[in-house]
Scaffold this motif. Structure first.
Motif, mmCIF file in Angstrom:
data_model
loop_
_atom_site.group_PDB
_atom_site.id
_atom_site.type_symbol
_atom_site.label_atom_id
_atom_site.label_comp_id
_atom_site.label_asym_id
_atom_site.label_seq_id
_atom_site.Cartn_x
_atom_site.Cartn_y
_atom_site.Cartn_z
ATOM 1 N N PHE A 164 -3.590 3.079 -2.123
ATOM 2 C CA PHE A 164 -3.463 2.529 -3.471
ATOM 3 C C PHE A 164 -2.553 1.314 -3.387
ATOM 4 O O PHE A 164 -1.708 1.220 -2.491
ATOM 5 C CB PHE A 164 -2.888 3.579 -4.420
ATOM 6 C CG PHE A 164 -3.748 4.812 -4.545
ATOM 7 C CD1 PHE A 164 -4.619 4.965 -5.608
ATOM 8 C CD2 PHE A 164 -3.699 5.800 -3.577
ATOM 9 C CE1 PHE A 164 -5.431 6.085 -5.713
ATOM 10 C CE2 PHE A 164 -4.504 6.937 -3.670
ATOM 11 C CZ PHE A 164 -5.369 7.072 -4.742
ATOM 12 N N SER A 165 -2.705 0.379 -4.315
ATOM 13 C CA SER A 165 -1.961 -0.877 -4.223
ATOM 14 C C SER A 165 -1.389 -1.274 -5.577
ATOM 15 O O SER A 165 -1.748 -2.295 -6.147
ATOM 16 C CB SER A 165 -2.868 -1.995 -3.685
ATOM 17 O OG SER A 165 -2.124 -3.165 -3.402
ATOM 18 N N ASP A 166 -0.506 -0.439 -6.084
ATOM 19 C CA ASP A 166 0.217 -0.760 -7.314
ATOM 20 C C ASP A 166 1.660 -0.321 -7.127
ATOM 21 O O ASP A 166 2.024 0.206 -6.082
ATOM 22 C CB ASP A 166 -0.425 -0.076 -8.534
ATOM 23 C CG ASP A 166 -0.533 1.431 -8.357
ATOM 24 O OD1 ASP A 166 0.513 2.094 -8.184
ATOM 25 O OD2 ASP A 166 -1.663 1.961 -8.378
ATOM 26 N N GLU A 167 2.500 -0.539 -8.137
ATOM 27 C CA GLU A 167 3.935 -0.323 -7.980
ATOM 28 C C GLU A 167 4.403 1.029 -8.498
ATOM 29 O O GLU A 167 5.599 1.223 -8.730
ATOM 30 C CB GLU A 167 4.708 -1.462 -8.641
ATOM 31 C CG GLU A 167 4.425 -2.813 -7.975
ATOM 32 C CD GLU A 167 5.240 -3.954 -8.567
ATOM 33 O OE1 GLU A 167 5.955 -3.710 -9.560
ATOM 34 O OE2 GLU A 167 5.166 -5.064 -8.013
ATOM 35 N N LEU A 172 0.841 -1.195 0.000
ATOM 36 C CA LEU A 172 0.000 0.000 0.000
ATOM 37 C C LEU A 172 0.874 1.242 0.000
ATOM 38 O O LEU A 172 1.909 1.285 0.666
ATOM 39 C CB LEU A 172 -0.912 0.050 1.231
ATOM 40 C CG LEU A 172 -1.993 -1.020 1.385
ATOM 41 C CD1 LEU A 172 -2.776 -0.780 2.676
ATOM 42 C CD2 LEU A 172 -2.936 -1.056 0.188
ATOM 43 N N TRP A 173 0.461 2.244 -0.758
ATOM 44 C CA TRP A 173 0.992 3.594 -0.609
ATOM 45 C C TRP A 173 -0.211 4.525 -0.508
ATOM 46 O O TRP A 173 -1.331 4.100 -0.750
ATOM 47 C CB TRP A 173 1.940 3.978 -1.754
ATOM 48 C CG TRP A 173 1.411 3.824 -3.148
ATOM 49 C CD1 TRP A 173 1.475 2.707 -3.929
ATOM 50 C CD2 TRP A 173 0.748 4.828 -3.936
ATOM 51 N NE1 TRP A 173 0.888 2.942 -5.152
ATOM 52 C CE2 TRP A 173 0.442 4.235 -5.185
ATOM 53 C CE3 TRP A 173 0.384 6.150 -3.719
ATOM 54 C CZ2 TRP A 173 -0.221 4.930 -6.202
ATOM 55 C CZ3 TRP A 173 -0.267 6.853 -4.732
ATOM 56 C CH2 TRP A 173 -0.549 6.245 -5.948
ATOM 57 N N TYR A 174 0.016 5.767 -0.111
ATOM 58 C CA TYR A 174 -1.096 6.573 0.365
ATOM 59 C C TYR A 174 -1.073 8.006 -0.179
ATOM 60 O O TYR A 174 -0.019 8.535 -0.536
ATOM 61 C CB TYR A 174 -1.072 6.651 1.902
ATOM 62 C CG TYR A 174 -0.870 5.328 2.579
ATOM 63 C CD1 TYR A 174 -1.951 4.493 2.870
ATOM 64 C CD2 TYR A 174 0.405 4.874 2.927
ATOM 65 C CE1 TYR A 174 -1.773 3.265 3.496
ATOM 66 C CE2 TYR A 174 0.593 3.656 3.550
ATOM 67 C CZ TYR A 174 -0.492 2.860 3.836
ATOM 68 O OH TYR A 174 -0.296 1.645 4.448
ATOM 69 N N GLY A 189 4.482 2.134 1.439
ATOM 70 C CA GLY A 189 4.417 3.098 2.518
ATOM 71 C C GLY A 189 4.567 4.557 2.130
ATOM 72 O O GLY A 189 4.414 5.433 2.986
ATOM 73 N N THR A 190 4.874 4.847 0.867
ATOM 74 C CA THR A 190 5.017 6.243 0.433
ATOM 75 C C THR A 190 3.732 7.020 0.711
ATOM 76 O O THR A 190 2.633 6.511 0.485
ATOM 77 C CB THR A 190 5.324 6.310 -1.068
ATOM 78 O OG1 THR A 190 6.561 5.632 -1.317
ATOM 79 C CG2 THR A 190 5.430 7.745 -1.558
ATOM 80 N N VAL A 191 3.864 8.251 1.197
ATOM 81 C CA VAL A 191 2.710 9.113 1.430
ATOM 82 C C VAL A 191 2.861 10.373 0.579
ATOM 83 O O VAL A 191 3.839 11.111 0.725
ATOM 84 C CB VAL A 191 2.573 9.512 2.908
ATOM 85 C CG1 VAL A 191 1.301 10.339 3.111
ATOM 86 C CG2 VAL A 191 2.546 8.277 3.803
ATOM 87 N N LEU A 192 1.907 10.611 -0.303
ATOM 88 C CA LEU A 192 1.883 11.818 -1.122
ATOM 89 C C LEU A 192 0.880 12.800 -0.543
ATOM 90 O O LEU A 192 -0.137 12.390 0.027
ATOM 91 C CB LEU A 192 1.471 11.483 -2.565
ATOM 92 C CG LEU A 192 2.250 10.394 -3.306
ATOM 93 C CD1 LEU A 192 1.687 10.230 -4.716
ATOM 94 C CD2 LEU A 192 3.735 10.715 -3.352
ATOM 95 N N ASP A 193 1.149 14.099 -0.708
ATOM 96 C CA ASP A 193 0.117 15.076 -0.388
ATOM 97 C C ASP A 193 -0.707 15.326 -1.653
ATOM 98 O O ASP A 193 -0.427 14.747 -2.717
ATOM 99 C CB ASP A 193 0.712 16.364 0.175
ATOM 100 C CG ASP A 193 1.684 17.064 -0.768
ATOM 101 O OD1 ASP A 193 1.586 16.863 -2.008
ATOM 102 O OD2 ASP A 193 2.544 17.819 -0.279
ATOM 103 N N LEU A 194 -1.721 16.155 -1.555
ATOM 104 C CA LEU A 194 -2.630 16.358 -2.686
ATOM 105 C C LEU A 194 -1.898 16.914 -3.901
ATOM 106 O O LEU A 194 -2.116 16.454 -5.033
ATOM 107 C CB LEU A 194 -3.767 17.302 -2.280
ATOM 108 C CG LEU A 194 -4.795 17.620 -3.371
ATOM 109 C CD1 LEU A 194 -5.455 16.353 -3.881
ATOM 110 C CD2 LEU A 194 -5.838 18.590 -2.839
ATOM 111 N N GLU A 195 -1.016 17.872 -3.694
ATOM 112 C CA GLU A 195 -0.281 18.464 -4.811
ATOM 113 C C GLU A 195 0.592 17.429 -5.506
ATOM 114 O O GLU A 195 0.643 17.359 -6.739
ATOM 115 C CB GLU A 195 0.569 19.630 -4.300
ATOM 116 C CG GLU A 195 1.321 20.365 -5.388
ATOM 117 C CD GLU A 195 2.092 21.555 -4.858
ATOM 118 O OE1 GLU A 195 3.028 22.003 -5.553
ATOM 119 O OE2 GLU A 195 1.760 22.041 -3.760
ATOM 120 N N GLN A 196 1.289 16.604 -4.726
ATOM 121 C CA GLN A 196 2.128 15.555 -5.310
ATOM 122 C C GLN A 196 1.289 14.537 -6.062
ATOM 123 O O GLN A 196 1.673 14.062 -7.137
ATOM 124 C CB GLN A 196 2.933 14.870 -4.209
ATOM 125 C CG GLN A 196 4.001 15.745 -3.575
ATOM 126 C CD GLN A 196 4.599 15.120 -2.329
ATOM 127 O OE1 GLN A 196 3.914 14.417 -1.578
ATOM 128 N NE2 GLN A 196 5.871 15.369 -2.087
#
Length: 208
Positions: free
Chosen positions: A97-100, A81-83, A105-112
């Motif tokens: 989200f669950s893809d590569e 999962l990444w978020y 564990g990566t966490v993005l903010d809305l802009e990213q």
């Protein structure tokens, strides 16, 4: 744990700085640990980001914990999962989200997320909670991703994000769907205890 001792319910926290070459200055890692090594709720400063025995979730964040960068959850059998973190004036939503496209564990903010072309319909799950209290408002897992450990991993990630901000622990009240109650019944005791007994049946979020 000695025979007859009470089960461990609440973690202590290990806090350490992130090496300058591995992150931005001021970043730190906060790790929730379920063990009797220190009293529950204690924050212990460590010199490095080793994972103590009994660790549950580790969050790397910017100073103050407001911008999570990476969330690691000790559930190796659950899917990757990444978020995307979506803060609101009074609530926080963590979309999984669950893809590569991004590492575990990566966490993005809305802009990213917008810059990366992340679309909401690609999500596998989401959790929303009231930031000031930690009370969970909604948990959703798409049907194809259920019974794979996604919800448990996502809620632990939310627990870590809330803890890194120094805010009250994520928890649930007695309002749940039938599927939500079945999920709660299968959780470890220290996680299930953070949700009140089932008192109100609510309709599922899954479209008919």
């Amino acid at each position: 744990m000695p025979s007859g001792a009470e089960p461990l319910r609440d973690p202590w926290f290990a806090r350490c700085p992130v090496a300058r070459e591995a992150g931005r200055p001021g970043e730190q890692v906060l790790t929730a640990v379920l063990s009797a090594e220190f009293p529950a709720g204690t924050v212990v400063d460590l010199p490095d980001d080793r994972r103590p025995t009994g660790w549950q979730v580790a969050v790397r964040s910017a100073p103050g914990g407001d911008r999570p960068q990476l969330v690691e959850v000790a559930l190796p059998e659950a899917p990757l999962l990444w978020y995307v973190a979506l803060p609101e004036p009074e609530a926080t939503t963590l979309v999984a989200f669950s893809d590569e496209r991004h590492p575990e564990g990566t966490v993005l903010d809305l802009e990213q997320a917008q810059a990366a072309g992340v679309a909401g319909e690609q999500q596998v799950a989401a959790v929303r909670w009231w930031s000031a209290t930690g009370l969970v408002h909604q948990v959703y897992v798409q049907p194809a991703s259920r019974r794979r450990g996604v919800a448990g991993k996502l809620v632990l990630a939310a627990f870590g994000v809330q803890a890194a901000r120094g805010l009250p622990a994520v928890h649930g009240d007695g309002r749940r769907t039938e599927l939500g109650e079945q999920w709660r019944a299968g959780l470890p005791g220290h996680v299930a205890d953070r949700m009140a007994p089932w008192t109100e049946h609510v309709r599922p979020m899954t479209p008919a």
